[in-house]
Scaffold this active site. Sequence first.
Site, PDB file in Angstrom:
ATOM      1  N   ARG A  65       0.832  -1.210   0.000  1.00 21.35           N
ATOM      2  CA  ARG A  65       0.000   0.000   0.000  1.00 21.35           C
ATOM      3  C   ARG A  65       0.864   1.257   0.000  1.00 21.35           C
ATOM      4  O   ARG A  65       0.728   2.126   0.836  1.00 21.35           O
ATOM      5  CB  ARG A  65      -0.943  -0.008   1.198  1.00 21.35           C
ATOM      6  CG  ARG A  65      -1.955  -1.133   1.183  1.00 21.35           C
ATOM      7  CD  ARG A  65      -2.869  -1.054   2.376  1.00 21.35           C
ATOM      8  NE  ARG A  65      -3.761   0.103   2.290  1.00 21.35           N
ATOM      9  CZ  ARG A  65      -4.481   0.550   3.318  1.00 21.35           C
ATOM     10  NH1 ARG A  65      -4.384  -0.022   4.500  1.00 21.35           N
ATOM     11  NH2 ARG A  65      -5.279   1.589   3.154  1.00 21.35           N
ATOM     12  N   LYS A  95      -3.624  10.260   0.819  1.00 19.57           N
ATOM     13  CA  LYS A  95      -3.713   9.581   2.117  1.00 19.57           C
ATOM     14  C   LYS A  95      -2.412   8.830   2.403  1.00 19.57           C
ATOM     15  O   LYS A  95      -1.645   8.544   1.488  1.00 19.57           O
ATOM     16  CB  LYS A  95      -4.913   8.638   2.147  1.00 19.57           C
ATOM     17  CG  LYS A  95      -4.876   7.519   1.094  1.00 19.57           C
ATOM     18  CD  LYS A  95      -6.148   6.707   1.162  1.00 19.57           C
ATOM     19  CE  LYS A  95      -6.065   5.522   0.216  1.00 19.57           C
ATOM     20  NZ  LYS A  95      -7.278   4.722   0.211  1.00 19.57           N
ATOM     21  N   HIS A  96      -2.126   8.562   3.672  1.00 20.09           N
ATOM     22  CA  HIS A  96      -2.931   8.828   4.869  1.00 20.09           C
ATOM     23  C   HIS A  96      -2.198   9.907   5.655  1.00 20.09           C
ATOM     24  O   HIS A  96      -1.171   9.626   6.273  1.00 20.09           O
ATOM     25  CB  HIS A  96      -3.095   7.573   5.703  1.00 20.09           C
ATOM     26  CG  HIS A  96      -3.706   6.426   4.956  1.00 20.09           C
ATOM     27  ND1 HIS A  96      -2.979   5.587   4.130  1.00 20.09           N
ATOM     28  CD2 HIS A  96      -4.991   5.990   4.893  1.00 20.09           C
ATOM     29  CE1 HIS A  96      -3.794   4.660   3.619  1.00 20.09           C
ATOM     30  NE2 HIS A  96      -5.021   4.886   4.065  1.00 20.09           N
ATOM     31  N   HIS A 109      -5.838  -0.264  12.282  1.00 16.89           N
ATOM     32  CA  HIS A 109      -7.096  -1.004  12.349  1.00 16.89           C
ATOM     33  C   HIS A 109      -7.222  -1.718  13.695  1.00 16.89           C
ATOM     34  O   HIS A 109      -8.326  -2.027  14.139  1.00 16.89           O
ATOM     35  CB  HIS A 109      -7.174  -2.048  11.228  1.00 16.89           C
ATOM     36  CG  HIS A 109      -7.316  -1.464   9.863  1.00 16.89           C
ATOM     37  ND1 HIS A 109      -6.237  -1.044   9.123  1.00 16.89           N
ATOM     38  CD2 HIS A 109      -8.416  -1.221   9.109  1.00 16.89           C
ATOM     39  CE1 HIS A 109      -6.667  -0.585   7.957  1.00 16.89           C
ATOM     40  NE2 HIS A 109      -7.982  -0.663   7.923  1.00 16.89           N
ATOM     41  N   ASP A 180      -9.802   9.043   8.215  1.00 13.26           N
ATOM     42  CA  ASP A 180      -9.903   7.622   7.902  1.00 13.26           C
ATOM     43  C   ASP A 180     -11.067   7.067   8.735  1.00 13.26           C
ATOM     44  O   ASP A 180     -11.640   7.766   9.578  1.00 13.26           O
ATOM     45  CB  ASP A 180      -8.584   6.925   8.254  1.00 13.26           C
ATOM     46  CG  ASP A 180      -8.366   5.647   7.453  1.00 13.26           C
ATOM     47  OD1 ASP A 180      -9.333   5.137   6.855  1.00 13.26           O
ATOM     48  OD2 ASP A 180      -7.222   5.151   7.430  1.00 13.26           O
TER      49      ASP A 180
END
Length: 205
Positions: A65, A95-96, A109, A180
């Site tokens: 990513r 992002k981010h 997460h 986010d």
Amino acid sequence: PILIVTDLENGIGEFQVGQHNAIGCTGSEEHAYAFGKCVGTRAREIGYDMVCNPILDIKRDGWSRSYGSDKKEIARLAAAEARGMHDAGILTMGKHYPSGENDLGIDSHMAEPVSEQTEEELIDYSLYAYIELMKEGLLDAVMSAHHRFPKIDPDAPASLSKPVLDIIRRQGFDGIIMTDALCMMGIRAKYGRTECMGLALAAGN
């Protein structure tokens, strides 16, 4: 105006190419532009106004990513992707933000990541691609991350921190800032389901 936003990090439908590193490995502005143009065109056909791309995170040790580990290379490829999106009639969201280093490799997460970078270090390194896209008029919005920067704000993560969000404003950014996902455990575990929403708005999202 109401803007309809979607997150098409890997592409859409027949235009899926894996995560950004698939393009980053080619080093090709042509491929990055084509990805932005194809995804943007399809998103626009469906009815979206903005796509949560490009990814501007820097990953020294490689990561799917990310466009890579070099801030200038990330800026170059992200700008090409953003031009493709604009040519398709789609707004961009980098992002981010602020794409800070993740000192312990924590996934937001699951828990709150921490970076010991200072404001000066962010501007010189992590925000390089953001600033370059701003210069070209290619950065319409940014997505704020749930990383905490204790040398800038000892209490709140970037997504809930006015001092951290204000850094890019002082660089001249006047576009949209959106957090986010607030359901991520880096936020939910500390602030619950509702308090974080008010804090996000108060911070400037």
